[in-house]
Scaffold this motif. Sequence first.
Motif, PDB file in Angstrom:
ATOM      1  N   CYS A   1      45.899  27.808  30.587  1.00 19.76           N
ATOM      2  CA  CYS A   1      44.568  27.226  30.757  1.00 19.76           C
ATOM      3  C   CYS A   1      43.588  27.862  29.782  1.00 19.76           C
ATOM      4  N   ILE A   2      42.809  27.062  29.092  1.00 22.27           N
ATOM      5  CA  ILE A   2      41.827  27.552  28.125  1.00 22.27           C
ATOM      6  C   ILE A   2      40.758  28.417  28.794  1.00 22.27           C
ATOM      7  N   SER A   3      40.493  28.176  30.088  1.00 20.69           N
ATOM      8  CA  SER A   3      39.380  28.853  30.770  1.00 20.69           C
ATOM      9  C   SER A   3      39.768  30.088  31.573  1.00 20.69           C
ATOM     10  N   CYS A   4      40.991  30.117  32.101  1.00 19.80           N
ATOM     11  CA  CYS A   4      41.373  31.286  32.904  1.00 19.80           C
ATOM     12  C   CYS A   4      42.663  31.939  32.443  1.00 19.80           C
ATOM     13  N   GLY A   5      43.403  31.262  31.580  1.00 16.88           N
ATOM     14  CA  GLY A   5      44.610  31.859  31.016  1.00 16.88           C
ATOM     15  C   GLY A   5      45.841  31.779  31.890  1.00 16.88           C
ATOM     16  N   THR A   6      45.758  31.114  33.049  1.00 17.42           N
ATOM     17  CA  THR A   6      46.936  31.031  33.900  1.00 17.42           C
ATOM     18  C   THR A   6      48.073  30.298  33.190  1.00 17.42           C
TER      19      THR A   6
ATOM     20  N   LEU B   1      35.501  24.436  39.340  1.00 18.85           N
ATOM     21  CA  LEU B   1      34.536  25.220  38.572  1.00 18.85           C
ATOM     22  C   LEU B   1      33.857  24.402  37.468  1.00 18.85           C
ATOM     23  N   SER B   2      33.991  23.076  37.532  1.00 18.78           N
ATOM     24  CA  SER B   2      33.319  22.168  36.575  1.00 18.78           C
ATOM     25  C   SER B   2      33.552  22.554  35.114  1.00 18.78           C
ATOM     26  N   GLY B   3      34.786  22.926  34.818  1.00 14.99           N
ATOM     27  CA  GLY B   3      35.141  23.297  33.449  1.00 14.99           C
ATOM     28  C   GLY B   3      35.184  24.788  33.216  1.00 14.99           C
ATOM     29  N   ASN B   4      34.572  25.558  34.131  1.00 11.77           N
ATOM     30  CA  ASN B   4      34.554  27.020  34.021  1.00 11.77           C
ATOM     31  C   ASN B   4      34.172  27.452  32.601  1.00 11.77           C
ATOM     32  N   ILE B   5      32.993  27.040  32.178  1.00  8.51           N
ATOM     33  CA  ILE B   5      32.559  27.273  30.798  1.00  8.51           C
ATOM     34  C   ILE B   5      32.302  28.750  30.504  1.00  8.51           C
ATOM     35  N   ASN B   6      31.575  29.422  31.381  1.00 10.61           N
ATOM     36  CA  ASN B   6      31.160  30.810  31.109  1.00 10.61           C
ATOM     37  C   ASN B   6      32.003  31.865  31.810  1.00 10.61           C
ATOM     38  N   GLY B   7      32.971  31.446  32.587  1.00 12.27           N
ATOM     39  CA  GLY B   7      33.853  32.398  33.246  1.00 12.27           C
ATOM     40  C   GLY B   7      33.337  32.858  34.593  1.00 12.27           C
TER      41      GLY B   7
ATOM     42  N   GLU C   1      35.013  31.860  25.895  1.00 15.05           N
ATOM     43  CA  GLU C   1      35.841  32.976  25.454  1.00 15.05           C
ATOM     44  C   GLU C   1      37.260  32.498  25.142  1.00 15.05           C
ATOM     45  N   GLY C   2      37.725  31.504  25.884  1.00 17.50           N
ATOM     46  CA  GLY C   2      39.057  30.960  25.632  1.00 17.50           C
ATOM     47  C   GLY C   2      39.177  30.354  24.249  1.00 17.50           C
ATOM     48  N   LEU C   3      38.111  29.693  23.781  1.00 15.62           N
ATOM     49  CA  LEU C   3      38.117  29.132  22.426  1.00 15.62           C
ATOM     50  C   LEU C   3      38.197  30.239  21.378  1.00 15.62           C
ATOM     51  N   LYS C   4      37.481  31.339  21.614  1.00 16.09           N
ATOM     52  CA  LYS C   4      37.514  32.474  20.675  1.00 16.09           C
ATOM     53  C   LYS C   4      38.879  33.152  20.702  1.00 16.09           C
TER      54      LYS C   4
END
Length: 205
Positions: A90-95, A135-141, A150-153
């Motif tokens: 996952c781009i947002s949480c890394g699972t 989390l509606s996309g979990n943009i900011n973590g 952060e996932g994009l970075k």
Amino acid sequence: MKEKTCKVCLSEFKPARSFQKVCSPKCAIKLVNTDKEKKKAKEWRLEKKIRKEKLKSKSEWVKEAESAFRRYIRARDRLFYAKQGKHPECISCGTTNPLIQYAAGHYKTKGAYPELRLDERNCYLQCNKRCNMELSGNINGTKDTHGYKEGLKMRFGDEEGKKIIDYLESHHPAENWTIDDLSRMKSEFNKKANDIEKQLSDILT
């Protein structure tokens, strides 16, 4: 010549010519009529498909183009990780839990930013239930996840990741796709998805 099976009555016969498909003139007539019927049925199906597509609204074309786009994004990101010998994440949480359903999650929502709906830089593999929906996309973590930014970075590196974020955060003109545009994009995304899925199959087998 070797015996053949008649294409019509399925009886065994010895052909007089190598290209002979049937055992008798009677079966030949039936075969021709069958071929004509099949051709007419195929032409009718094509005509019906064309008529149906002409009746589609633009919103229907948008949905179909987006379905092809999401298919492509899921395949693209699975290939990205497969080439590294990794499980999809996952781009947002890394699972990387293989039991989780993954979606093609947008950074900028398609509702608020329809112009980025089909932009490849705006969509990545994301766990569907938690990050994408809850989390509606979990943009900011959150306290236990790094978030989309952060996932994009992490995926592209700090510099390139920041460029993508800056691009997504900047102003974009309203979408003005025609039905021809949407039809073309649908075909292109499906073609790219087919190609990637074949590569994935070769890697994973």
